[in-house]
Design an enzyme around this catalytic site. Structure first.
Site, PDB file in Angstrom:
ATOM      1  CD  GLU A  10       3.119  -0.803   7.734  1.00 65.76           C
ATOM      2  OE1 GLU A  10       3.243  -0.902   8.973  1.00 65.76           O
ATOM      3  OE2 GLU A  10       3.235   0.276   7.148  1.00 65.76           O
ATOM      4  CG  ASP A  52      -0.258  -0.125   2.536  1.00 69.85           C
ATOM      5  OD1 ASP A  52       0.704  -0.919   2.638  1.00 69.85           O
ATOM      6  OD2 ASP A  52      -0.651   0.579   3.488  1.00 69.85           O
TER       7      ASP A  52
HETATM    8 ZN    ZN Z   1       5.127   4.037   6.208  1.00 71.36          ZN
HETATM    9 ZN    ZN Z   2       6.461   1.367   5.334  1.00 75.52          ZN
END
Ligand code: ZN
Ligand code: ZN
Length: 388
Positions: free
Chosen positions: A138, A81
């Site tokens: 994440e 991401d």
């Molecule tokens: Zn980051």
């Molecule tokens: Zn990262």
């Protein structure tokens, strides 16, 4: 085992994937294009199994070695991401999506793990099974947790797991790691302070909420300086102080405080949470005000298992010879922590040179790091499951 020659040959191809991901950033769980491309490439490489939709939009690829005499399974993880940042690199491969940007280098992580997967599927020079893990979300979405909660570790019998993150400020081609805590637990809190609003010229008729909240902000600094062992680390930052009124002559009824607590040790984490609540409640009570507190625990500590850290160091040494084995932990969070809570393993930094820091609009992943990162991923599989 220096940088594998194959990755020098594959560098243009891996770089092209990396730049394609960079041009097409996607946020959190909405990594549909990225995940589809990852899954398509894994199939093209001849992975034995490719499964999409793990942890919503995560992708898992399975590569079986030439033999499997001991039933060994090693997991390698990358994140996919991007971030909601307006890019200012001016690069030819800059983001084509306004307001979205790969400013944390997850484009590089995904491309490097794809490179390792291609090599491992070609060579299969190991005894056991490699599982390549591509996670969404994440950056604050807990995608690593979502994949673990989806039963990924059990479904593929993953026994140990390794992750990597690029890090500006370390030379390209170098690695940095430490046993134990590597990244912090990240918690957040909202404190609503309620006093008695009224006319600013008549403070004796009010309970001055801004004054009470100010005392709370100051007293919170004592958690780090007076409550936690000075040899242990904690960060308590209050980042929002919001009154309900913007007037010059109104004492507000309520003030909202928001902040974050970062820690590297479970005992410190418990202590800090208890002290945030006790300080806010006690100071409010002393002034006749009240508080409502919502304290939310976020990502756990990213904890490297010492034994697996040694394995990661050995491979990094062989790949580059430049390994800092006692890097200071960082107080940022990382949701690979959920995978390390589920299985032993390690998380390593890969130098990104003298670039802007991650999350900065001028940051870019350095493609010269690709051969080192891909070699480390592949090397973990070959060294942990040597060919029979
Ligand atoms: Zn980051
Ligand atoms: Zn990262």
């Amino acid at each position: 085992m220096p940088v594998k020659n194959r990755f020098a040959e594959l560098l243009p191809e891996i770089t092209a994937w990396r730049r394609d991901f960079h041009e097409n950033p996607e946020l959190l769980y909405e990594v549909h294009r990225t995940a589809a491309k990852v899954a398509g490439l894994l199939r093209e490489f001849g992975c034995d199994e490719v499964v999409e939709g793990i942890g919503q939009t995560g992708v898992v690829g399975v590569i079986r070695g030439r033999s499997d005499t001991a039933g060994r399974v090693v997991g390698l993880r990358a994140d996919m991401d991007a971030l909601p940042i307006v890019e200012q690199t001016g690069a030819a491969h800059a983001s084509k999506v306004p307001g979205k940007m790969h400013a944390c280098g997850h484009d590089g992580h995904t491309a490097m793990l794809l490179g390792a997967a291609k090599y491992l599927a070609e060579t299969r020079n190991f005894d056991g099974t490699a599982v390549v893990i591509f996670q969404p979300a994440e950056e604050g979405g807990g995608g690593g947790k979502a994949m673990v909660d989806d039963g990924m570790m059990e479904r593929w019998g993953i026994q140990e797991v390794y992750g990597m993150h690029n890090m500006p400020g370390f030379p390209v081609g170098s690695f940095a790691i430490r046993p134990g805590p590597m990244m912090a637990a990240t918690d957040q809190f909202d404190i609503v302070v309620t006093g008695k609003g009224g006319h600013a010229a008549k403070p004796h008729d009010c309970i001055d909420t801004t004054l009470v909240a100010s005392h709370i902000v100051v007293a919170m600094q004592q958690i780090a300086s007076r409550n936690v062992d000075p040899l242990k680390q904690v960060v308590v930052s209050i980042c929002t102080f919001r009154t309900e009124s913007e007037a010059y002559n109104v004492i507000p009824q309520t003030v909202v405080l928001r902040g974050t607590v970062r820690s590297l040790d479970p005992g410190v984490r418990d202590l800090a949470e208890a002290r945030v609540k006790a300080v806010a409640e006690g100071i409010a009570a002393a002034h006749g005000a009240t508080v409502g507190i919502s304290y939310i625990r976020g990502y756990p500590v990213t904890m490297n298992t010492p034994e697996n850290t040694d394995y990661a160091v050995a491979v990094a040494q062989a790949v580059s010879g430049q390994v800092d084995t006692a890097v200071a932990p960082m107080m940022g969070g990382e949701d690979f922590s959920y995978m390390l809570n589920a299985r032993p393993g390690a998380y390593i930094f890969l130098g990104n040179g003298d670039s802007a820091m991650v999350h900065h609009p001028a940051y870019d992943f350095d493609d010269n790091a690709i051969p080192f990162g891909s070699s480390w991923y592949a090397g973990m599989v070959e060294s942990r499951m040597p060919a029979a």
